[in-house]
Write a protein that holds these residues in place. Structure first.
Motif, short mmCIF file in Angstrom:
data_model
loop_
_atom_site.label_atom_id
_atom_site.label_comp_id
_atom_site.label_asym_id
_atom_site.label_seq_id
_atom_site.Cartn_x
_atom_site.Cartn_y
_atom_site.Cartn_z
N HIS A 77 0.60 -1.29 0.01
CA HIS A 77 0.05 -0.08 0.12
C HIS A 77 0.94 1.27 -0.23
O HIS A 77 1.62 1.33 0.84
N ILE A 78 0.45 2.22 -0.95
CA ILE A 78 1.22 3.35 -0.93
C ILE A 78 0.03 4.48 -0.90
O ILE A 78 -1.13 4.27 -1.25
N THR A 79 0.56 5.63 -0.50
CA THR A 79 -0.50 6.83 -0.55
C THR A 79 0.30 7.87 -1.41
O THR A 79 1.30 8.17 -1.26
N TYR A 80 -0.60 8.38 -2.26
CA TYR A 80 -0.14 9.71 -3.00
C TYR A 80 -0.38 10.93 -2.31
O TYR A 80 -1.22 11.13 -1.49
N PRO A 81 0.33 11.99 -2.66
CA PRO A 81 0.18 13.21 -2.13
C PRO A 81 -1.15 13.66 -2.18
O PRO A 81 -1.97 13.51 -2.96
N ASP A 82 -1.50 14.67 -0.98
CA ASP A 82 -2.84 15.52 -1.14
C ASP A 82 -2.97 16.31 -2.24
O ASP A 82 -4.20 16.30 -2.65
N ASN A 83 -2.03 16.69 -2.81
CA ASN A 83 -2.17 17.77 -4.07
C ASN A 83 -1.51 17.04 -4.99
O ASN A 83 -0.62 17.38 -5.80
N PHE A 84 -2.27 15.82 -5.52
CA PHE A 84 -1.44 14.94 -6.51
C PHE A 84 -1.49 15.49 -7.90
O PHE A 84 -0.98 15.34 -8.92
N THR A 85 -2.55 16.45 -7.94
CA THR A 85 -2.58 17.11 -9.40
C THR A 85 -1.52 17.95 -9.56
O THR A 85 -1.21 18.19 -10.87
N ASP A 86 -0.99 18.61 -8.41
CA ASP A 86 0.01 19.68 -8.64
C ASP A 86 1.44 18.59 -8.65
O ASP A 86 2.64 19.24 -9.04
N GLU A 87 1.30 17.67 -8.00
CA GLU A 87 2.93 16.80 -7.84
C GLU A 87 2.49 15.58 -8.92
O GLU A 87 2.86 14.57 -8.20
N THR A 88 2.13 15.69 -9.99
CA THR A 88 2.06 14.41 -10.74
C THR A 88 3.44 13.63 -11.11
O THR A 88 3.32 12.47 -10.99
N GLY A 89 4.39 14.34 -10.99
CA GLY A 89 5.64 13.66 -11.17
C GLY A 89 6.02 12.48 -9.73
O GLY A 89 6.28 11.55 -10.12
#
Length: 109
Positions: A77-89
């Motif tokens: 399991h991983i979590t992607y950043p809260d602002n994943f749209t800004d941190e797509t990389g």
């Protein structure tokens, strides 16, 4: 036509998710010493609990049922950043890291 393909992919992903959630036994392969290990890994990428606690808790339940891949289980399991749209990389790098595992056969985002 593009929308129907996207809908079909979403329905299939949900079916796989619920299939594992409601009691499919984990596939195992027997080793020569008769110990059982999972034959493949499943990656789950969710948002943080601040984004959606249901997804996060569902992933934790999968780990509880099928074990953590880092400790001999099936699920990573991983979590992607809260602002994943800004941190797509960073988001793509996290999901790609799941795919680097040769035993990884399924990634649910």
């Amino acid at each position: 036509m593009h929308r129907s393909k996207t809908s079909l992919k979403l329905v299939l992903a949900v079916c796989v998710w619920f299939g594992f959630l409601w009691g499919c036994p984990p596939p195992v392969a027997a080793l020569p010493d008769n110990s059982a290990v999972p034959s493949f890994h499943i990656g789950i990428a969710t948002g943080t609990p601040a984004q959606g606690a249901d997804d996060f808790q569902g992933a934790l339940e999968m780990i509880r049922l099928y074990g953590d891949a880092g400790n001999g289980g099936m699920v990573r399991h991983i979590t992607y950043p809260d602002n994943f749209t800004d941190e797509t990389g960073e988001t793509v790098a996290l999901i790609t890291a799941l795919a680097d595992d040769p035993a990884m056969k399924l990634i649910v985002v």
